[in-house]
Design an enzyme around this catalytic site. Structure first.
Site, PDB file in Angstrom:
ATOM      1  N   HIS A   1     -56.299  90.942  32.867  1.00 36.88           N
ATOM      2  CA  HIS A   1     -57.622  90.842  32.041  1.00 36.88           C
ATOM      3  C   HIS A   1     -58.501  89.697  32.704  1.00 36.88           C
ATOM      4  O   HIS A   1     -58.273  88.371  32.380  1.00 36.88           O
ATOM      5  CB  HIS A   1     -57.022  90.593  30.603  1.00 36.88           C
TER       6      HIS A   1
ATOM      7  N   ARG B   1     -63.619  97.149  26.163  1.00 39.07           N
ATOM      8  CA  ARG B   1     -63.215  95.933  25.450  1.00 39.07           C
ATOM      9  C   ARG B   1     -63.330  96.320  23.747  1.00 39.07           C
ATOM     10  O   ARG B   1     -62.351  95.963  23.321  1.00 39.07           O
ATOM     11  CB  ARG B   1     -64.643  94.834  25.601  1.00 39.07           C
TER      12      ARG B   1
ATOM     13  N   TYR C   1     -47.286  75.897  22.244  1.00 34.40           N
ATOM     14  CA  TYR C   1     -46.297  75.592  21.157  1.00 34.40           C
ATOM     15  C   TYR C   1     -45.637  76.740  20.470  1.00 34.40           C
ATOM     16  O   TYR C   1     -44.640  76.771  19.948  1.00 34.40           O
ATOM     17  CB  TYR C   1     -46.923  74.937  19.969  1.00 34.40           C
TER      18      TYR C   1
END
Length: 845
Positions: free
Chosen positions: A78, A32, A122
Site C-alpha cells: 500500500h 481507494r 501498543y
C-alpha cells in the site's frame, strides 16, 4: 534553439485538464474509495488481510503488534501513509463500526464516544474467525494475482470469499464525483436470501425482502420507513430513518419519570449526543429535564434523563427525536465496483454478483484439486506397477552404480502388468473418463512405461512399503483418488452439482456464524413508534407444523363448521413423505413456548410465523428456531403472562412427569434452554400450566388413563428428569399420548379421539382420582376399528374443536354433536379417514 523547438508539443489545456482529472478520478474510484461487489473490500482492506495471512496472523494464532502489520502493508502493498492503514485496522476491529468485525483487537481501539485508539505500538491484532472465510482457498489458484506498486510482490486481485461481505458489513466511501453508503445486514438473513436466489434466480426484490427485511446495524436501534427500504433495495438508492432505543421508568412515590437511552442510531457519537442535549437544556429549547447523566459502562450504553414532575414524558421524547441525533437519517447508496466499473446496484444484483463470484471460485478451486489429485494418482499408479515388478527393478538398481543410468533403464523398459482394473477393483469406463495425467491405464497392455516423476518416486520408496499390507493401502488410496477425481469432475461438468457445493458451503457458514437481528424494523405513524405486532390484527389462527419442519398459520375463518362424520377440508399441501405433526389454535399476538422432543424450550411469536393459504406448505421452522440435529417440536404452549403461582407440568412418552415453576422460563434465549432432561428412547409429549389443587390426567395410546392431584409432584428445577406418572405393563407396547390438567371447579367432559377418527365425550366424574404411578383405568375401548388413542381435551358443551390428519385434512365441529358416554365404550365416527390416513392432532377453539 531549433533542435529544442522541435521537441515542443502544443496541447489543448482544456483537453489535458480533462484527461488528467479523469485519470485521477478513476484512480481514486478504483484504487481507494469503492469496494468490489464480489468480496466487499476496498484495496486497503484487501492488502491488510493479505499481509496478515502471509504473516500467519490468523484467528487461531497468537496476536501480533499492529505496528508490524502496518509496516508490512505500507512496505509491500500500500503506497500510502501508515496513519491511513492503522485507521483502517482500527475500524475493522470496532464492534460498533462493523456488524461482523474482520479483526480481533487487543488493547484500546477507540469507543463510541469518539475516543481515539491507542498508538499502533501498543495494540495487538489478529484476524477474526469470520475473516478466515474471506481468505480461505487463496492458495488453491482461485484468484488472479497482480504486481504490487514496485513490482516486487504479488497481491490477490480479489479475495475468494465465502461470505457476502459487502452486504453483511456494508461499506462507505467518498470518491471523486460519487459516493457509496451500503448499510450492514444480518448474516443469517443475507445467506438465506442467497440460498433463495440459488433455488430461484428469478426471485423478486419483494420476495428477497422476506429474507432480508432491512439493514441490521451493530449498534441496534430502530429503523422505520419500510417503503424506503424497498426503494433502496430496488433502485440502489434510498433514505431510512433511525432511532435510538429508549425505555421509560416510573417512580410512583416521587412522581417522576426517567428516560433511559440504551441503544443509539448507527455512527452516532454518544458524547456529542449528550453534549447536544445539554446545550438544548441550557438554551431552554427542551424544558422539563431535571437530570442528565451518562451511566454507560462495560455492559452497554445507558444515558439517564430524569423528567420533572407533571411534565409529559412523550413531549420530551418527541423533542429529543426532533432536535438531537437520537433520530437521524441513513442515506443508502449501493455503489460498488462491478466488472471494474462503479455501478449503482440493487439488492438482487449484489447477491447475483456474489453468487457468480462463488461459481468462478469453486470452479477454479475444483480444477486445482483435480490437477493435484491427478498428479498424486499418477505417482501412486507408478508405485503400484513398480511393486508388481519389484524384483526386476531391484535387479536394475543393483546392476548399476550410476543413478542416471538406473533412471534411464527403468524409463526405456516396457513393463508387464496383469489386469490392473481387477487389481484396483475399478471400472474401465469410469477410469478412462477422469483423464489421469500421463496415465498408462488408458493403454492397458503389456507395454507400460514409467514417467520420470514416477521413477523418482519409485527410487525414493522405503523398504516397509514392499509389504503386502502397504501394497494394499496404496491400491485403496489410488481407488479413493479415482473416486474423488470423478466427483470433482462432476462439479465442473454439472451445473446442479456446482450450485449444490455453493449452497452447502453457505449453509455451513450460516450455521457457524448465525445470530439474531439487532435492529428492529417498524413503521412511523403520526410521529409515534409502531411495533410489528401493531400492524397485525388480533384474530384466531391455526398453526400447523409438518414432520419435515414446515410451519405456517391460516385464519380460522377459512374453515366452516361441519357436522360430525364429515370428510373435512384440505388445510396443508404437503411434500411427498411429509405429514402434519402438530397443530395449535392461537391469537396472532400470542407468545408460544415451543418444546422439542429432546426437552429443549424455544420461544416464538405467532406473528413471526408466515401466513399462508391452504395450498402452501409454509416455511422451514429452522428459519425461526435453531433446532439441533434429530430435534423436532413436539409441544406448543401459549404463554403471555408469567406468574410465581403457576407451574408447568411436563409429561414424556414413557410416563415421566415433572413440575417446574413458570418463572423459570420467562427469559427467552436465542439458542433455547433445557426444560426437562430426557432419557434415551424417550421424548416430551405434553406440557401444560398447572395451579394449586389441579388434577393431572395422563392418557396412553392403548386407552389407559391415570388421574392424580398435582400435589403428588414436587416442584423441580429445569435440568431434571421428573418422576413416574403412570406405570405401564411391560408386555404391552404402550406410551403416553396426552396430558390434561383439570381445574378444581371443572365438572364437564373429557373428549378423546383415536387415530382412525373415532371419538367420544366422557364426564370428568367417571375418572376417579388415584395415586401417581399406578397402571391406570380404561378411558376408551381400543380395537382394530378405532386404532390407537392419539389425544384428549377437556371440553364444555358450547366448545368447538378442530381435528387434523396426517394428510393435512382438517375438520371443525361443535362438541355438542358428540354424545356423552361412559369410560369403557368405543365412541362414534368423528371424521371419515381415507386409507393410510390417520388423525394426528386436535385443538379446542
Amino acid at each position: 534553439m531549433n533542435s529544442f523547438a522541435k521537441e515542443i508539443k502544443l496541447i489543448n489545456i482544456e483537453e489535458e485538464l480533462k484527461n488528467s482529472y479523469l485519470d485521477y478520478a478513476m484512480s481514486v474510484i478504483i484504487g481507494r474509495a469503492l469496494p468490489d461487489v464480489r468480496d466487499g473490500l476496498k484495496p486497503v482492506h484487501r492488502r491488510i488481510l493479505y499481509a496478515m495471512y502471509i504473516l500467519g496472523n490468523t484467528w487461531n494464532k497468537s496476536y501480533k503488534k499492529s505496528a508490524r502489520i502496518v509496516g508490512d502493508v505500507i512496505g509491500k502493498y500500500h503506497p500510502h501513509g501508515d496513519n491511513a492503514v492503522y485507521d483502517t485496522i482500527v475500524r475493522l476491529a470496532q464492534d460498533f463500526s462493523l456488524r461482523y468485525p474482520l479483526i480481533n483487537g487487543q488493547g484500546n481501539f477507540g469507543s463510541i464516544d469518539g475516543d481515539s485508539a491507542a498508538a499502533m505500538r501498543y495494540t495487538e491484532i489478529k484476524m477474526s474467525k469470520i475473516s478466515q472465510e474471506i481468505i480461505n482457498d487463496l492458495e488453491k489458484n482461485t484468484v488472479n494475482f497482480l504486481s504490487n506498486y514496485d513490482g516486487t510482490e504479488k497481491i490477490p486481485e480479489i479475495m475468494p470469499t465465502k461470505i457476502p461481505n459487502l452486504l453483511i458489513n456494508g461499506s462507505s466511501g467518498i470518491a471523486v464525483g460519487m459516493t457509496t453508503n451500503i448499510p450492514p445486514h444480518n448474516i443469517t438473513e443475507v445467506i438465506n436470501a442467497c440460498l433463495a436466489y440459488i433455488n430461484n434466480n428469478t426471485i423478486t426484490i419483494k420476495e428477497l425482502m422476506n429474507y432480508i427485511p432491512g439493514p441490521d446495524f451493530p449498534t441496534s436501534g430502530i429503523i422505520y420507513g419500510i417503503d424506503e427500504i424497498e426503494k433502496a433495495y430496488s433502485t440502489g438508492k434510498g433514505k431510512i430513518f433511525l432511532r435510538g432505543r429508549v425505555k421509560i421508568l416510573k417512580d410512583i412515590e416521587k412522581r417522576y419519570k426517567t428516560i433511559i437511552i440504551y441503544e443509539l442510531p448507527y455512527q452516532i457519537n454518544k458524547s456529542k449526543l449528550i453534549e447536544k442535549i445539554a446545550n438544548l437544556i441550557k438554551e431552554k429549547k427542551i424544558q422539563g429535564i431535571k437530570t442528565l447523566r451518562d451511566e454507560s459502562d462495560k455492559d452497554g450504553i445507558r444515558i439517564l434523563i430524569r423528567i420533572k414532575q407533571d411534565i409529559s414524558v412523550n413531549v420530551i421524547l418527541n423533542n429529543l427525536y426532533k432536535l438531537t441525533p437520537l433520530q437521524t437519517t441513513f442515506s443508502i447508496k449501493m455503489v460498488s465496483l462491478h466488472k471494474g466499473k462503479p455501478t449503482l446496484m440493487s439488492l438482487k444484483n449484489i447477491i447475483k454478483a456474489f453468487i457468480s463470484h462463488r461459481r468462478e471460485i469453486v470452479i477454479r478451486r475444483t480444477h486445482y484439486e483435480i490437477n493435484k489429485a491427478r498428479n498424486k494418482a499418477h505417482i501412486l499408479e507408478g508405485l503400484i506397477v513398480a511393486l508388481l515388478n519389484i524384483k526386476e527393478i531391484i535387479k536394475i538398481i543393483r546392476s548399476s552404480k550410476i543413478l542416471e543410468n538406473i533412471k534411464e533403464q527403468i524409463y526405456l523398459k516396457s513393463w508387464k502388468i496383469p489386469n490392473i482394473f481387477e487389481i484396483f477393483n475399478l471400472q474401465e469406463k469410469k477410469t478412462l473418463n477422469i483423464y489421469l495425467t500421463n496415465s498408462n491405464l488408458i493403454k492397458f497392455n503389456d507395454n507400460y512405461h514409467f514417467s520420470y516423476k514416477q521413477i523418482i518416486a519409485i527410487l525414493e520408496l522405503k523398504l516397509h512399503k514392499l509389504t503386502h499390507l502397504e501394497h494394499k493401502k496404496l491400491c485403496m488410496e489410488y481407488e479413493n483418488l479415482i473416486y474423488k477425481i470423478t466427483n470433482l469432475i462432476k462439479i465442473i461438468n454439472k451445473y446442479e452439482s456446482l450450485m449444490k457445493v455453493i449452497y452447502d458451503e453457505l449453509t455451513l457458514i450460516k450455521k457457524e456464524f448465525k445470530d439474531n437481528r439487532k435492529t428492529e424494523i417498524i413503521l412511523n405513524k403520526n410521529n409515534s413508534i409502531i411495533q410489528k405486532k401493531d400492524l397485525i390484527n388480533h384474530e384466531k389462527v391455526i398453526i400447523t407444523l409438518s414432520y419435515q419442519g414446515y410451519i405456517k398459520y391460516q385464519k380460522i375463518t377459512e374453515y366452516n363448521i361441519q357436522h360430525r362424520g364429515g370428510k373435512g377440508k384440505l388445510a396443508v399441501k404437503l411434500k411427498d413423505n411429509d405429514f402434519i405433526h402438530k397443530i395449535l389454535i392461537a391469537d396472532t399476538h400470542d407468545n408460544i413456548l415451543c418444546f422439542s422432543n429432546k426437552g429443549h424450550l424455544y420461544w416464538l411469536k405467532v406473528y413471526d410465523i408466515p401466513e399462508a393459504n391452504r395450498y402452501a406448505k409454509g416455511k422451514p421452522i429452522i428459519n425461526f428456531i435453531p433446532l439441533k440435529k434429530e430435534e423436532t417440536i413436539n409441544v406448543f404452549l401459549v404463554i403471555n403472562n408469567y406468574t410465581n403461582n403457576s407451574n408447568l407440568i411436563m409429561a414424556t412418552a414413557k410416563g415421566k412427569v415433572k413440575k417446574t415453576n413458570l418463572n423459570k422460563f420467562n427469559k427467552p434465549r436465542s439458542n433455547g434452554i433445557i426444560a426437562i432432561k430426557i432419557k434415551k428412547n424417550d421424548s416430551l409429549i405434553g406440557v401444560s400450566i398447572v395451579n394449586k389443587n389441579d388434577k393431572i390426567m395422563l392418557f396412553s395410546s392403548l386407552g389407559k388413563v391415570v388421574k392424580f392431584n398435582e400435589s403428588q409432584i414436587k416442584s423441580m428445577g429445569r435440568n431434571t428428569i421428573g418422576v413416574k406418572g403412570i406405570n405401564f405393563l411391560k408386555k404391552r407396547k404402550d406410551y403416553v399420548v396426552s396430558l390434561i390438567v383439570i381445574k378444581q371447579k371443572f365438572q364437564k367432559n373429557i373428549f378423546t379421539i383415536t387415530e382412525n377418527g373415532y371419538g367420544k365425550c366422557t364426564n370428568n366424574k367417571n375418572f376417579p382420582i388415584k395415586s401417581r404411578s399406578t397402571k391406570g383405568i380404561i378411558s376408551m375401548k381400543i380395537n382394530k376399528r378405532n386404532g390407537k388413542l392419539i389425544g384428549s381435551l377437556r371440553v364444555r358443551d358450547n366448545d368447538q374443536i378442530i381435528i387434523i390428519t396426517n394428510m393435512g385434512t382438517l375438520i371443525r365441529i361443535n362438541i355438542s354433536e358428540i354424545c356423552v358416554v361412559g369410560r369403557n365404550t368405543k365412541g362414534v365416527i368423528i371424521i371419515k379417514t381415507k386409507i393410510n390416513e390417520k388423525v394426528i392432532g386436535l385443538q379446542k377453539i
